[in-house]
Design an enzyme around this catalytic site. Structure first.
Site, PDB file in Angstrom:
ATOM      1  N   ARG A  36      77.917 109.872  13.610  1.00  0.00           N
ATOM      2  CA  ARG A  36      77.025 108.985  14.348  1.00  0.00           C
ATOM      3  C   ARG A  36      77.235 107.522  13.965  1.00  0.00           C
ATOM      4  O   ARG A  36      76.825 106.630  14.701  1.00  0.00           O
ATOM      5  CB  ARG A  36      75.570 109.377  14.080  1.00  0.00           C
ATOM      6  CG  ARG A  36      75.217 110.751  14.597  1.00  0.00           C
ATOM      7  CD  ARG A  36      73.880 111.194  14.070  1.00  0.00           C
ATOM      8  NE  ARG A  36      72.783 110.441  14.634  1.00  0.00           N
ATOM      9  CZ  ARG A  36      72.057 110.838  15.667  1.00  0.00           C
ATOM     10  NH1 ARG A  36      72.312 111.975  16.250  1.00  0.00           N
ATOM     11  NH2 ARG A  36      71.072 110.103  16.123  1.00  0.00           N
ATOM     12  N   CYS A  62      72.167 106.000  12.701  1.00  0.00           N
ATOM     13  CA  CYS A  62      71.171 106.650  11.835  1.00  0.00           C
ATOM     14  C   CYS A  62      71.073 108.154  12.077  1.00  0.00           C
ATOM     15  O   CYS A  62      71.043 108.601  13.205  1.00  0.00           O
ATOM     16  CB  CYS A  62      69.785 106.051  12.019  1.00  0.00           C
ATOM     17  SG  CYS A  62      69.639 104.353  11.543  1.00  0.00           S
ATOM     18  N   ASN A  79      64.638 106.833  12.054  1.00  0.00           N
ATOM     19  CA  ASN A  79      65.587 106.223  12.997  1.00  0.00           C
ATOM     20  C   ASN A  79      64.765 105.424  13.995  1.00  0.00           C
ATOM     21  O   ASN A  79      63.752 105.925  14.474  1.00  0.00           O
ATOM     22  CB  ASN A  79      66.343 107.292  13.810  1.00  0.00           C
ATOM     23  CG  ASN A  79      67.276 108.109  12.952  1.00  0.00           C
ATOM     24  OD1 ASN A  79      67.470 107.815  11.793  1.00  0.00           O
ATOM     25  ND2 ASN A  79      67.848 109.146  13.546  1.00  0.00           N
ATOM     26  N   GLY A  80      65.215 104.240  14.354  1.00  0.00           N
ATOM     27  CA  GLY A  80      64.488 103.444  15.346  1.00  0.00           C
ATOM     28  C   GLY A  80      64.001 102.135  14.742  1.00  0.00           C
ATOM     29  O   GLY A  80      64.488 101.689  13.698  1.00  0.00           O
ATOM     30  N   LYS A  83      78.183 106.317  17.156  1.00  0.00           N
ATOM     31  CA  LYS A  83      78.484 107.262  18.227  1.00  0.00           C
ATOM     32  C   LYS A  83      77.419 107.219  19.308  1.00  0.00           C
ATOM     33  O   LYS A  83      77.707 107.266  20.488  1.00  0.00           O
ATOM     34  CB  LYS A  83      78.581 108.682  17.642  1.00  0.00           C
ATOM     35  CG  LYS A  83      78.863 109.777  18.670  1.00  0.00           C
ATOM     36  CD  LYS A  83      80.231 109.607  19.281  1.00  0.00           C
ATOM     37  CE  LYS A  83      80.545 110.643  20.331  1.00  0.00           C
ATOM     38  NZ  LYS A  83      81.674 110.209  21.191  1.00  0.00           N
ATOM     39  N   TRP A  85      71.968 103.044   9.619  1.00  0.00           N
ATOM     40  CA  TRP A  85      72.782 102.009  10.269  1.00  0.00           C
ATOM     41  C   TRP A  85      71.874 100.797  10.360  1.00  0.00           C
ATOM     42  O   TRP A  85      70.862 100.836  11.068  1.00  0.00           O
ATOM     43  CB  TRP A  85      73.223 102.497  11.645  1.00  0.00           C
ATOM     44  CG  TRP A  85      74.224 101.613  12.315  1.00  0.00           C
ATOM     45  CD1 TRP A  85      75.554 101.502  12.009  1.00  0.00           C
ATOM     46  CD2 TRP A  85      74.002 100.739  13.420  1.00  0.00           C
ATOM     47  NE1 TRP A  85      76.157 100.606  12.860  1.00  0.00           N
ATOM     48  CE2 TRP A  85      75.222 100.127  13.732  1.00  0.00           C
ATOM     49  CE3 TRP A  85      72.888 100.407  14.179  1.00  0.00           C
ATOM     50  CZ2 TRP A  85      75.363  99.202  14.759  1.00  0.00           C
ATOM     51  CZ3 TRP A  85      73.021  99.491  15.212  1.00  0.00           C
ATOM     52  CH2 TRP A  85      74.247  98.901  15.489  1.00  0.00           C
ATOM     53  N   GLU A  88      88.539  99.556  20.252  1.00  0.00           N
ATOM     54  CA  GLU A  88      87.454 100.056  19.397  1.00  0.00           C
ATOM     55  C   GLU A  88      87.959 100.773  18.152  1.00  0.00           C
ATOM     56  O   GLU A  88      87.267 100.795  17.145  1.00  0.00           O
ATOM     57  CB  GLU A  88      86.465 100.927  20.177  1.00  0.00           C
ATOM     58  CG  GLU A  88      86.955 102.298  20.564  1.00  0.00           C
ATOM     59  CD  GLU A  88      85.892 103.117  21.300  1.00  0.00           C
ATOM     60  OE1 GLU A  88      84.725 103.086  20.913  1.00  0.00           O
ATOM     61  OE2 GLU A  88      86.262 103.794  22.279  1.00  0.00           O
ATOM     62  N   LYS A 146      89.527 101.811  24.509  1.00  0.00           N
ATOM     63  CA  LYS A 146      89.939 102.822  23.541  1.00  0.00           C
ATOM     64  C   LYS A 146      90.763 102.169  22.444  1.00  0.00           C
ATOM     65  O   LYS A 146      90.569 102.420  21.270  1.00  0.00           O
ATOM     66  CB  LYS A 146      90.759 103.891  24.273  1.00  0.00           C
ATOM     67  CG  LYS A 146      90.545 105.298  23.904  1.00  0.00           C
ATOM     68  CD  LYS A 146      89.301 106.001  24.332  1.00  0.00           C
ATOM     69  CE  LYS A 146      88.015 105.300  24.171  1.00  0.00           C
ATOM     70  NZ  LYS A 146      86.916 105.833  24.930  1.00  0.00           N
ATOM     71  N   HIS A 156      94.803  85.508  38.754  1.00  0.00           N
ATOM     72  CA  HIS A 156      93.675  84.570  38.714  1.00  0.00           C
ATOM     73  C   HIS A 156      93.321  84.163  37.297  1.00  0.00           C
ATOM     74  O   HIS A 156      92.256  83.594  37.071  1.00  0.00           O
ATOM     75  CB  HIS A 156      92.452  85.188  39.416  1.00  0.00           C
ATOM     76  CG  HIS A 156      92.701  85.486  40.861  1.00  0.00           C
ATOM     77  ND1 HIS A 156      92.825  84.491  41.807  1.00  0.00           N
ATOM     78  CD2 HIS A 156      92.894  86.654  41.507  1.00  0.00           C
ATOM     79  CE1 HIS A 156      93.067  85.046  42.981  1.00  0.00           C
ATOM     80  NE2 HIS A 156      93.121  86.369  42.831  1.00  0.00           N
ATOM     81  N   GLU A 188      89.225 101.362  30.583  1.00  0.00           N
ATOM     82  CA  GLU A 188      89.002 102.445  29.627  1.00  0.00           C
ATOM     83  C   GLU A 188      90.137 102.494  28.589  1.00  0.00           C
ATOM     84  O   GLU A 188      89.883 102.686  27.403  1.00  0.00           O
ATOM     85  CB  GLU A 188      88.866 103.782  30.380  1.00  0.00           C
ATOM     86  CG  GLU A 188      88.781 105.019  29.516  1.00  0.00           C
ATOM     87  CD  GLU A 188      87.656 104.991  28.467  1.00  0.00           C
ATOM     88  OE1 GLU A 188      86.720 104.176  28.586  1.00  0.00           O
ATOM     89  OE2 GLU A 188      87.757 105.785  27.513  1.00  0.00           O
TER      90      GLU A 188
HETATM   91  O1  M6R Z   1      76.652 108.596  24.814  1.00  0.00           O
HETATM   92  P1  M6R Z   1      77.046 107.687  25.937  1.00  0.00           P
HETATM   93  O2  M6R Z   1      78.067 108.273  26.855  1.00  0.00           O
HETATM   94  O3  M6R Z   1      75.840 107.193  26.709  1.00  0.00           O
HETATM   95  O4  M6R Z   1      77.674 106.424  25.225  1.00  0.00           O
HETATM   96  C1  M6R Z   1      78.030 105.287  25.941  1.00  0.00           C
HETATM   97  C2  M6R Z   1      78.912 104.373  25.126  1.00  0.00           C
HETATM   98  O5  M6R Z   1      78.227 103.931  23.979  1.00  0.00           O
HETATM   99  C3  M6R Z   1      80.215 105.047  24.694  1.00  0.00           C
HETATM  100  O6  M6R Z   1      80.927 105.539  25.781  1.00  0.00           O
HETATM  101  C4  M6R Z   1      81.104 104.061  23.911  1.00  0.00           C
HETATM  102  O7  M6R Z   1      81.552 103.044  24.750  1.00  0.00           O
HETATM  103  C5  M6R Z   1      82.270 104.798  23.257  1.00  0.00           C
HETATM  104  N1  M6R Z   1      82.443 104.358  21.899  1.00  0.00           N
HETATM  105  C6  M6R Z   1      83.574 104.570  23.926  1.00  0.00           C
HETATM  106  O8  M6R Z   1      84.604 105.306  23.345  1.00  0.00           O
END
Ligand code: M6R
Length: 608
Positions: free
Chosen positions: A29, A2, A98-99, A603, A72, A488, A485, A504, A481
């Site tokens: 966002r 949002c 927002n919220g 975001k 959103w 997502e 990447k 395991h 990580e």
């Molecule tokens: O703004 P933040 O660093 O707190 O966000 C945390 C996660 O939401 C963020 O890192 C998310 O996992 C990303 N999409 C990863 O690329």
């Protein structure tokens, strides 16, 4: 997640155009519908993108002020009727929000009994009707808005506008960020500074429980109980250009390519190399207290959580301080043993992630000292923590976090030097880390210069439906990580795994169609990683190795190798993650996907 943007001005600007451009810069966002309102022309709303909204806006749509929103969905599907702005029965009070209004059901029932008619499933609409109801007694928009806000529970960032007072817009904040932009003869409200920056760099951040009124000539801030608030403006030095793509096809690639500069910025003015010291101005106020700290609990989510896991290895090895890393979403449900000798360290790019924020608040409630590693200046986490450091990575627009991750790791290395030198780390070791940190930007550039070969590799593997990512010790979190990447932005199954855990369970998945990314630099874990690669090859699994430049042996074993310059083991994740970021980027691009705005993701995740 949002986005709000509101404008009021007397410069003869077309508010509709200003608002639509602002919405574009909030697109990163993540959202599923959009809408706009001006008192002169009314509202236009649509499911889908800002481009759709633009198409729907009729010729002659005008206004000197207005409010706009990217939604959103939380309550109600992403449809036109649920898109914001929402209005009261008469179409006079308009709101973007927002919220989540937690008591919206009770309020809605009460208002329906009083004769109000609702047209959406959204929790937000209740606010417009509530203001309308209060306007019957109060007559003043400001007072009616204040009375309404005092009745709602939940979280909000809000902009409210009243058709009969078109110049004025009211903003309020409770748990969801709101920033005011102070221009000359024009004022703005937004959920983050990006849509404001093309107009003015002068901003004021609202705190929870605060309300603001903007008009073309000024702004006022007060609390929900009407007491006045005086707050100086902050100058934000992010240029408007910095939020654009800088010639790259996607923000994600631009942000990966910014890596060397980002590391330099995170380090700038913070290293005294000859003394082996990290100078962290943001920790000075609590430096004495930090000397007595016995335990660090890192709280974070997603990519920031994986940065925290690398930090755990760094801090334990070099500063000898016990560290735990906890998901923000889990922390407060645990009964962790916390006292005044505990630091709860929040890591967050946005500084607004609800789970991380709540974990920090819980830490504070239980008596811990709270610290932050945050990228967004003036964000809630930055303001609410006792002390901390900014990443200085600049705005990160792409949903997939890349440059922020590098800066988080760099900041954690600085924390490690800071804590370490307080706890007996030798000057020589401090110097060694400092020197290695200084060399990182140049080494990172060498990796970026190989991006075409990574692109070819991504093409080669683009038909694969599953990937395993493995690593050990410092590079075990990098396996996770790398996997997040890829999944997502490409929606392909990718699984991170500590290489030792493979036997395991995960190894059962390996066959000739299931490639593995093996992070195997020449470090203390090298031999063990080589054994793991053998295990995969014995099961016909294709292997892409991330290896240290000059390692010819691994090339005989793996199907493909991406080489990375050598550095200190503790800093190697900062380099090793970059080929994985580039691989994910080119892989998703090869599939023709919306790299910067992957489906279902936002975001900044400001709801729990
Ligand atoms: O703004 P933040 O660093 O707190 O966000 C945390 C996660 O939401 C963020 O890192 C998310 O996992 C990303 N999409 C990863 O690329």
């Amino acid at each position: 997640m949002c986005g709000i943007f509101a404008y009021t001005g007397k410069k003869g600007k077309d508010a509709g155009g200003v608002l639509l451009d602002g919405l574009l810069s909030l697109e990163y966002r993540g959202y599923d519908s959009a809408g706009i309102y001006t008192p002169e022309s009314g509202s236009v709303r649509t499911p889908g993108a800002v481009a759709e909204l633009r198409k729907k806006i009729p010729k002659g749509f005008k206004g000197k002020s207005g409010i706009a929103h990217l939604r959103w969905a939380t309550h109600g599907e992403p449809t036109e009727k649920n898109a914001h702005p929402h209005s009261d029965c008469e179409g006079e009070v308009w709101v973007v929000h927002n919220g989540i209004i937690e008591n919206f059901k009770e309020l809605k029932e009460k208002l329906i009994k009083k004769g109000h008619t609702f047209t959406s499933d959204s929790d937000t609409e209740v606010l417009a009707h509530l203001v309308e109801e209060h306007l019957k007694k109060e007559k003043s928009f400001e007072k009616a808005a204040l009375a309404a806000l005092n009745e709602v529970n939940g979280t909000y960032g809000i902009a409210l506008q009243y058709k009969k007072e078109p110049d004025r817009i009211i903003a309020a904040r409770m748990g969801s960020p709101i920033v005011l932009g102070l221009g000359d003869g024009e004022h703005f409200i937004a959920s983050d500074p990006s849509p404001i920056l093309p107009h003015t760099k002068k901003v004021v951040f609202l705190e929870d429980g605060e309300v603001a009124v903007i008009s073309p000539d000024g702004h006022r801030i007060f609390k929900l109980d009407s007491t006045k608030v005086k707050r100086d403006a902050t100058n934000i030095d992010w240029s408007a250009e910095a939020t654009q793509k800088g010639g790259h096809e996607h923000f994600m690639l631009k942000e990966i390519m910014e890596g060397p500069e980002v590391i330099e910025n995170t380090l700038r003015g913070r290293l005294i190399i000859e003394k082996g010291l990290a100078k962290l101005g943001g920790l000075e106020s609590v430096a004495k207290q930090l000397e007595k700290i016995e335990r660090v609990i890192v709280v974070a989510c997603g990519t920031a959580y994986y940065a925290g896991l690398v930090g755990e290895y760094m801090l334990e090895e070099y500063a000898g301080i016990p560290v735990e890393v906890e998901l923000g979403s889990e922390f407060r449900y645990r009964k962790s043993v916390i006292n005044e000798k505990t630091v709860v360290l929040g890591i967050s790019q946005s500084g607004e992630t609800a789970d991380t924020l709540e974990a920090l608040r819980e830490g504070k409630r239980r008596g811990a000292l709270t610290l932050g590693i945050v990228n967004t200046v003036g964000s809630t986490i930055a303001r609410e923590t006792d002390a901390g450091v900014y990443n200085h990575a600049g705005p990160e627009i792409s949903v997939a976090s890349t440059k922020a991750f590098l800066s988080q790791l760099t900041a954690l290395a600085l924390f490690t030097m800071f804590f370490g030198r307080q706890r007996g780390m030798s000057e020589a070791t401090g110097r060694e880390i400092a020197k290695a940190l200084k060399e990182l930007p140049e080494k990172l550039q060498q990796i970026l210069d190989t991006k075409e070969s990574i692109q070819k590799l991504a093409k080669k593997y683009s038909k694969a439906r599953d990937f395993l990512y493995i690593g050990r010790k410092y590079n075990y979190p990098i396996a996770y990580e790398g996997a997040i990447k890829l999944k997502e932005i490409s929606y392909v199954h990718a699984e991170g795994c500590g290489a030792g855990e493979m036997k395991h369970g995960p190894i059962a998945m390996i066959d000739e169609n299931f490639p593995t990314m093996a992070i195997a630099p020449k470090d203390s874990m090298y031999e063990k990683m080589v054994s793991n690669i053998h295990e995969i090859k014995a099961r016909k699994g294709p292997v892409i190795a991330i290896a240290t430049k000059g390692d010819k042996e691994i090339a005989k074993l793996a199907d493909d190798v991406l080489y990375v310059p050598e550095t200190l083991e503790m800093l190697s994740p900062i380099l090793n993650v970059v080929p994985l970021q580039l691989f994910a980027y080119y892989f998703a691009k090869e599939k023709g996907l919306n790299v910067d705005r992957p489906r279902n993701l936002a975001k900044s995740v400001t709801v729990e």
